[in-house]
Design an enzyme around this catalytic site. Structure first.
Site, PDB file in Angstrom:
ATOM      1  N   ASP A 102       0.843  -1.192   0.000  1.00 37.54           N
ATOM      2  CA  ASP A 102       0.000   0.000   0.000  1.00 37.54           C
ATOM      3  C   ASP A 102       0.882   1.246   0.000  1.00 37.54           C
ATOM      4  O   ASP A 102       2.034   1.202   0.458  1.00 37.54           O
ATOM      5  CB  ASP A 102      -0.866   0.057   1.263  1.00 37.54           C
ATOM      6  CG  ASP A 102      -1.823  -1.112   1.365  1.00 37.54           C
ATOM      7  OD1 ASP A 102      -2.143  -1.714   0.317  1.00 37.54           O
ATOM      8  OD2 ASP A 102      -2.247  -1.417   2.496  1.00 37.54           O
TER       9      ASP A 102
HETATM   10  N1  URA Z   1      -1.277  -5.788   4.165  1.00 38.63           N
HETATM   11  C1  URA Z   1      -1.733  -4.528   4.115  1.00 38.63           C
HETATM   12  O1  URA Z   1      -2.734  -4.193   4.733  1.00 38.63           O
HETATM   13  N2  URA Z   1      -1.052  -3.644   3.357  1.00 38.63           N
HETATM   14  C2  URA Z   1       0.067  -3.948   2.688  1.00 38.63           C
HETATM   15  O2  URA Z   1       0.657  -3.087   2.027  1.00 38.63           O
HETATM   16  C3  URA Z   1       0.530  -5.272   2.749  1.00 38.63           C
HETATM   17  C4  URA Z   1      -0.162  -6.192   3.502  1.00 38.63           C
END
Ligand code: URA
Length: 233
Positions: A102
């Site tokens: 993310d």
């Molecule tokens: N889980 C999440 O919530 N975000 C990420 O970037 C990776 C795993």
């Protein structure tokens, strides 16, 4: 690979531009001798304007991703590609992220131009587990380990329960979570299902490959043969 094709694929210019550069003597052996398109010189011994060439194909790198960068090449905002040398944007084949993080997740991000490797790692049956360190808004309650390991936890809007995940408490509001799959916003949604909220998330390992402590945020390095061994086990 012929020199013109190699340099063009590495992003040093179009084939025509690279031909011109070779004719102008910009491409040499490390001993200073000018090279031409027919020279069969090992990659490590080629110099472009006196500098070693960019890493050859296939290339896999690890990046310590900072907060605020997306993994999508065509995002109008800051992307992880902005953290790499400008020339890498012109490599052919180019680098792709091996599984996305993310925008506000930090830590270990792998990128590769090797399609087979990419699919091997992101395949649902891949043995490459991923470890995340999560900082939570509220103190942990003690039920998280059993909930995440249950194999029955269903995320909002999904029809298939999550595979069992491992949980380790590090502090009142800090924990490690080990995932064996990769669903959208998975760690954040798991903690939401446990009644908490993730305020910071960092990936610290993939398979047996740890994010090196001396790799600063925003920095990257090529994976060595040993790193690759650790990654794939
Ligand atoms: N889980 C999440 O919530 N975000 C990420 O970037 C990776 C795993």
């Amino acid at each position: 690979m012929k020199l013109v094709k190699l340099l063009a694929n590495l992003g040093y210019g179009s084939r025509r531009e690279v031909q011109r550069l070779i004719r102008a003597g910009a491409v040499t052996h490390e001993n200073g001798d000018a090279l031409d398109d027919h020279s069969a010189t090992p990659h490590a011994e080629i110099r472009f304007r006196g500098e070693p060439l960019d890493p050859e194909f296939p290339l896999t790198i690890m990046l310590n991703k900072p907060d605020g960068y997306t993994c999508s090449a065509d995002d109008p905002g800051s992307t992880v590609y902005d953290l790499l040398p400008e020339r890498f944007a012109h490599r052919n084949p180019g680098l792709n992220c091996i599984g996305r993080l993310d925008k506000d997740t930090t830590g270990l991000l792998l990128m590769t131009d090797d399609g087979k490797l990419l699919h091997k790692i992101i395949h649902p049956k891949s043995a490459c587990h991923k470890v995340y360190r999560a900082t939570l808004a509220r103190p942990l309650e003690g039920h998280e380990a059993a909930l995440f390991a249950s194999g029955t936890l269903m995320l909002n809007g999904e029809t298939k329960p999550l595979l069992p995940a491992q949980f380790e408490k590090l502090g009142e509001c800090e924990a490690l979570v080990t995932l064996h799959e990769g669903r959208y916003h998975q760690v954040r949604r798991m903690f939401a299902a446990a009644g908490n909220h993730v305020v910071a998330l960092k990936r610290i390992s993939i398979g047996g490959l740890q994010l090196p402590e001396d790799l600063e945020e925003g920095e990257w390095c090529a994976l060595s043969a040993d790193d690759m061994q650790r990654l794939l086990g």
